[in-house]
Scaffold this active site. Structure first.
Site, PDB file in Angstrom:
ATOM      1  N   HIS A  32       7.014  -9.437   7.382  1.00 17.58           N
ATOM      2  CA  HIS A  32       7.301  -8.469   6.322  1.00 17.58           C
ATOM      3  C   HIS A  32       7.915  -7.498   7.012  1.00 17.58           C
ATOM      4  O   HIS A  32       7.742  -6.190   6.742  1.00 17.58           O
ATOM      5  CB  HIS A  32       5.887  -8.182   5.793  1.00 17.58           C
ATOM      6  CG  HIS A  32       6.102  -7.724   4.234  1.00 17.58           C
ATOM      7  ND1 HIS A  32       6.737  -6.336   3.862  1.00 17.58           N
ATOM      8  CD2 HIS A  32       5.721  -8.025   3.050  1.00 17.58           C
ATOM      9  CE1 HIS A  32       6.822  -6.374   2.525  1.00 17.58           C
ATOM     10  NE2 HIS A  32       6.150  -7.163   2.202  1.00 17.58           N
ATOM     11  N   HIS A  67      -0.205 -10.889  -1.098  1.00 21.45           N
ATOM     12  CA  HIS A  67      -0.215 -10.945   0.649  1.00 21.45           C
ATOM     13  C   HIS A  67      -1.590 -11.068   0.968  1.00 21.45           C
ATOM     14  O   HIS A  67      -1.818 -10.414   1.949  1.00 21.45           O
ATOM     15  CB  HIS A  67       0.298  -9.369   1.075  1.00 21.45           C
ATOM     16  CG  HIS A  67       1.643  -9.208   0.529  1.00 21.45           C
ATOM     17  ND1 HIS A  67       2.577 -10.227   0.523  1.00 21.45           N
ATOM     18  CD2 HIS A  67       2.542  -8.163   0.554  1.00 21.45           C
ATOM     19  CE1 HIS A  67       3.683  -9.683   0.293  1.00 21.45           C
ATOM     20  NE2 HIS A  67       3.771  -8.452   0.081  1.00 21.45           N
ATOM     21  N   GLU A  70      12.291 -11.952   3.133  1.00 17.36           N
ATOM     22  CA  GLU A  70      10.786 -12.782   3.320  1.00 17.36           C
ATOM     23  C   GLU A  70      11.035 -14.175   3.182  1.00 17.36           C
ATOM     24  O   GLU A  70      11.054 -14.715   2.017  1.00 17.36           O
ATOM     25  CB  GLU A  70       9.657 -12.100   2.719  1.00 17.36           C
ATOM     26  CG  GLU A  70       9.522 -10.530   2.837  1.00 17.36           C
ATOM     27  CD  GLU A  70       8.840 -10.157   1.628  1.00 17.36           C
ATOM     28  OE1 GLU A  70       7.443 -10.861   1.344  1.00 17.36           O
ATOM     29  OE2 GLU A  70       8.825  -9.161   1.314  1.00 17.36           O
TER      30      GLU A  70
HETATM   31  C1  BGC Z   1       6.419  -7.549  -2.481  1.00 17.20           C
HETATM   32  C2  BGC Z   1       6.834  -6.132  -3.201  1.00 17.20           C
HETATM   33  C3  BGC Z   1       5.603  -5.464  -2.640  1.00 17.20           C
HETATM   34  C4  BGC Z   1       5.946  -5.215  -1.099  1.00 17.20           C
HETATM   35  C5  BGC Z   1       4.666  -4.604  -0.314  1.00 17.20           C
HETATM   36  C6  BGC Z   1       6.815  -7.305  -1.188  1.00 17.20           C
HETATM   37  O1  BGC Z   1       6.741  -8.766  -0.541  1.00 17.20           O
HETATM   38  O2  BGC Z   1       7.621  -8.403  -3.124  1.00 17.20           O
HETATM   39  O3  BGC Z   1       6.492  -6.101  -4.556  1.00 17.20           O
HETATM   40  O4  BGC Z   1       5.691  -4.049  -3.138  1.00 17.20           O
HETATM   41  O5  BGC Z   1       5.867  -6.547  -0.430  1.00 17.20           O
HETATM   42  O6  BGC Z   1       5.155  -3.795   0.644  1.00 17.20           O
END
Ligand code: BGC
Length: 376
Positions: free
Chosen positions: A201, A125, A338
């Protein structure tokens, strides 16, 4: 005087513009930057609140079949919550590259780049300190005859979080005036080739954020295939059919029905990238990606996009933190859906590319359409 009144009355009756979104203080970041919260409302009972830190969706109040509205996304009461250890990317814009980059390494045009490894051996991320969810964006609220919106802009300087190029980003949230539909539209330009993969998210629980579980929600994914991954969630590079596996959501299925049958993941539940079926009809601006339904409340969410993938994450790492209004966010009490390019695309030559070049504009958009089952 009479004439002025008559004129005003005519203007009022022909003016179809929504009022500008309301603005209120949402607290200050640790470094003292004031952050504002913008409220978007429409005629159909939907209210969305967004804020400038991370260009984040903070609240989303959606009517159910009894007309009762619930806030259906996880979040915090002020900006301090978003800066706390307990925040897990709630509602934010995620990037510059959402999801994972294997070992935090990639190369473009023969030049190697290293970005932070903040998820076991991998990059997740967009990094640690200055990923797009953690910076305060410039915000401009507006309205027009179709509804209300907020335009967020941020320029990520060359080298920020290890990524090359000055990246000018824009995210616009827009709530339609007469339909329960929110679009999230992204744009970016760069002065050096650089990877870009942006998503939102939001964690959804259509029974209301803070309800025990989402295992009772019924999910449909317009995806016949997925990208199998290793135990650190990096794709192997293969694209395989979902048929005959617990990942088959091509027909509506309860999220909890087969979650314990998942064998390929250390993720404690669903945390997979699905390959969205491309439509024959390319003239349409959006394809159907996912539908999420909570039968008891009747709330239904349809997600539309032209992105090639969707990460379905069943909130496996939620740990009982207390969010908005003191509500508890338990293990698997929300889902993220997402829309995005596939994880680790930057290292996978057979995946659609996420490299943005200086002569191009990154442009993508996702629609969240809310309805009530049994009603049009
Ligand atoms: C991921 C998860 C992660 C989460 C974090 C998601 O986009 O795929 O593995 O724990 O984001 O908040």
């Amino acid at each position: 005087m009479k004439q002025i009144c008559a004129l005003l009355a005519v203007c009022a009756s022909v003016s179809t513009s929504a009022a500008d979104p309301e603005v209120q203080d949402f607290g200050k970041t640790k470094d003292g930057t004031a952050v504002q919260l913008y409220t978007l409302k429409n005629e159909k009972g939907l209210t969305a609140k967004v804020m400038a830190r991370g260009a984040t969706l903070v609240e989303l109040h959606v009517p159910g079949k009894n007309g009762k509205s619930e806030d259906v996304i996880l979040g915090w009461d002020s900006v301090a919550g978003y800066e706390s250890e307990d925040n897990q990317y709630f509602g934010c814009t995620t990037g510059r590259v959402c999801n994972r980059i294997a070992k935090g390494k990639f190369s473009i045009g023969g030049k190697d780049y290293t970005v932070a490894t903040n998820d076991g051996p991998n990059h997740l991320h967009g990094g640690v300190e200055r990923s797009l969810d953690k910076v305060v964006w410039d915000a401009k609220a507006y309205s027009n005859d179709k509804g209300q919106g907020v335009r967020f802009k941020y320029t990520s300087p060359d080298g920020e979080e290890g990524y090359p190029g000055n990246l000018k980003c824009q995210v616009v949230y827009f709530l339609a005036k007469n339909a329960n539909r929110i679009s999230i539209s992204y744009k970016a330009t760069t002065d050096q080739p650089t990877p870009v993969n942006l998503t939102n998210h939001a964690y959804f629980n259509l029974a209301g954020a803070g309800s025990d579980t989402v295992l009772d929600h019924v999910l449909t994914l317009n995806a016949d295939k997925y990208t199998p991954a290793d135990d650190t969630l990096i794709p192997t590079g293969k694209i395989e059919p979902v048929a005959g596996t617990p990942l088959d959501f091509t027909k509506p299925k309860r999220i909890g029905a087969r979650i314990e049958k998942l064998t390929d993941t250390s993720a404690l539940g669903y945390d997979h990238n699905f390959v969205l079926n491309a439509k024959q009809d390319d003239s349409k601006p959006y394809n159907h990606a996912a539908t999420l339904l909570h039968k008891a409340s009747g709330r239904r969410l349809r997600i539309m996009t032209k992105e090639p993938g969707i990460q379905f994450y069943s909130g496996n790492f939620l740990k009982g933190q207390q969010g908005k209004n003191g509500k508890t966010y338990a293990h698997r009490s929300a889902v993220c859906l997402e829309t995005q390019h596939y994880p680790d695309s930057v290292n996978q030559p057979n995946f659609p590319s996420i490299i943005l070049k200086p002569d191009q504009e990154y442009q993508t958009s996702t629609l969240l359409i809310f309805g009530v089952s049994g009603q049009k």
